[in-house]
Design a protein around this motif. Structure first.
Motif, short mmCIF file in Angstrom:
data_model
loop_
_atom_site.label_atom_id
_atom_site.label_comp_id
_atom_site.label_asym_id
_atom_site.label_seq_id
_atom_site.Cartn_x
_atom_site.Cartn_y
_atom_site.Cartn_z
N SER A 131 39.25 37.57 35.67
CA SER A 131 40.12 37.47 34.49
C SER A 131 40.70 38.83 34.11
N LEU A 132 39.89 39.86 34.24
CA LEU A 132 40.36 41.22 33.96
C LEU A 132 41.47 41.61 34.94
N TYR A 133 41.29 41.25 36.19
CA TYR A 133 42.30 41.52 37.22
C TYR A 133 43.59 40.74 36.91
N GLU A 134 43.44 39.48 36.52
CA GLU A 134 44.62 38.67 36.16
C GLU A 134 45.37 39.30 34.99
N LEU A 135 44.65 39.84 34.03
CA LEU A 135 45.29 40.52 32.91
C LEU A 135 46.03 41.76 33.40
N ALA A 136 45.41 42.51 34.30
CA ALA A 136 46.07 43.70 34.85
C ALA A 136 47.36 43.32 35.57
N LEU A 137 47.35 42.19 36.26
CA LEU A 137 48.57 41.70 36.90
C LEU A 137 49.64 41.38 35.86
N ALA A 138 49.24 40.63 34.83
CA ALA A 138 50.18 40.23 33.79
C ALA A 138 50.75 41.45 33.04
N GLU A 139 49.91 42.47 32.86
CA GLU A 139 50.33 43.68 32.14
C GLU A 139 51.06 44.67 33.06
N LYS A 140 51.14 44.33 34.33
CA LYS A 140 51.73 45.22 35.34
C LYS A 140 51.05 46.59 35.31
N ASP A 141 49.73 46.54 35.18
CA ASP A 141 48.90 47.75 35.14
C ASP A 141 48.35 47.97 36.55
N TYR A 142 49.13 48.68 37.34
CA TYR A 142 48.81 48.86 38.76
C TYR A 142 47.54 49.70 38.95
N ALA A 143 47.33 50.68 38.11
CA ALA A 143 46.13 51.51 38.22
C ALA A 143 44.88 50.65 38.01
N SER A 144 44.92 49.77 37.03
CA SER A 144 43.77 48.90 36.77
C SER A 144 43.57 47.91 37.91
N GLN A 145 44.65 47.43 38.49
CA GLN A 145 44.54 46.51 39.63
C GLN A 145 43.81 47.20 40.78
N ILE A 146 44.21 48.41 41.09
CA ILE A 146 43.58 49.15 42.17
C ILE A 146 42.11 49.43 41.83
N PHE A 147 41.85 49.87 40.62
CA PHE A 147 40.50 50.16 40.16
C PHE A 147 39.60 48.93 40.28
N LEU A 148 40.11 47.77 39.90
CA LEU A 148 39.31 46.55 39.87
C LEU A 148 39.03 45.98 41.26
N GLN A 149 39.77 46.41 42.29
CA GLN A 149 39.51 45.94 43.64
C GLN A 149 38.06 46.23 44.05
N TRP A 150 37.56 47.40 43.68
CA TRP A 150 36.19 47.76 44.02
C TRP A 150 35.21 46.77 43.41
N PHE A 151 35.44 46.38 42.16
CA PHE A 151 34.55 45.46 41.46
C PHE A 151 34.62 44.06 42.07
N ILE A 152 35.79 43.65 42.51
CA ILE A 152 35.93 42.34 43.15
C ILE A 152 35.09 42.30 44.43
N THR A 153 35.19 43.34 45.23
CA THR A 153 34.40 43.44 46.45
C THR A 153 32.91 43.49 46.13
N GLU A 154 32.55 44.24 45.12
CA GLU A 154 31.15 44.38 44.70
C GLU A 154 30.58 43.02 44.29
N GLN A 155 31.36 42.20 43.62
CA GLN A 155 30.87 40.89 43.18
C GLN A 155 30.59 39.96 44.35
N VAL A 156 31.37 40.07 45.41
CA VAL A 156 31.09 39.27 46.61
C VAL A 156 29.71 39.64 47.13
N GLU A 157 29.43 40.93 47.18
CA GLU A 157 28.12 41.43 47.63
C GLU A 157 27.00 40.97 46.69
N GLU A 158 27.23 41.07 45.40
CA GLU A 158 26.20 40.70 44.40
C GLU A 158 25.82 39.23 44.53
N GLU A 159 26.81 38.37 44.60
CA GLU A 159 26.53 36.94 44.72
C GLU A 159 25.85 36.61 46.05
N GLY A 160 26.31 37.26 47.12
CA GLY A 160 25.72 37.02 48.43
C GLY A 160 24.26 37.42 48.48
#
Length: 161
Positions: free
Chosen positions: A103-132
């Motif tokens: 949801s945070l990433y979706e907000l960054a997309l809507a806000e056209k906040d490219y820095a936040s989008q790039i920053f949040l990529q790490w967290f998206i990858t991390e969550q795949v690892e956490e759930e796995g």
């Protein structure tokens, strides 16, 4: 500069990450109280990771010229039922955090906040690892059962983290 809407969303996520840390610390206390030191060790490591996640976001908000506003955290439960129940709760909790990050990433997309989008990529990858990781532990515990030698082996393995 980060929008107010984005800043507020990051502050909410900082709170969620700190609440996650607190939950994992409570789970560690529960497991260690049951003489499952390896489980406790794994959960303490998870606690440290969650604090690290919160601090990454904390630093990012400040770096973007925003203001961090810390919010209160509710006390977690103290009893979790069984070691298997602990890790089922870990997985469910990580799935909730994944939804929040998405949801945070979706907000960054809507806000056209490219820095936040790039920053949040790490967290998206991390969550795949956490759930796995949580899912793998659950599957091993289901095969082993909640008692006996196999549980002691899993406890020993988790202590190696």
């Amino acid at each position: 500069m980060q929008s107010k809407k984005m800043q507020d969303a990051f502050n909410d996520q900082i709170q969620a990450e700190m609440a996650s840390a607190y939950l994992y610390l409570a789970m560690a206390a529960y497991c260690e109280g049951k003489n499952l030191k390896g489980f406790g060790h794994w959960l303490r490591a998870q606690y440290n990771e969650e604090v690290g996640h919160a601090m990454k976001m904390f630093d990012f908000v400040i770096e973007r010229g925003g203001q961090v506003v810390l919010k209160s955290i509710e006390a977690p439960a103290a009893d979790f039922g069984s070691p298997l129940a602990v890790f089922e709760k870990v997985l469910a909790h990580e799935q909730q955090i994944t939804a929040r990050i998405n949801s945070l990433y979706e907000l960054a997309l809507a806000e056209k906040d490219y820095a936040s989008q790039i920053f949040l990529q790490w967290f998206i990858t991390e969550q795949v690892e956490e759930e796995g990781s949580a899912g793998e532990i659950i599957e091993k515990m289901k095969m082993a059962g909640d008692k006996g030698n196999a549980l002691v082996w899993i406890d020993k393995e988790l202590g190696k983290r």
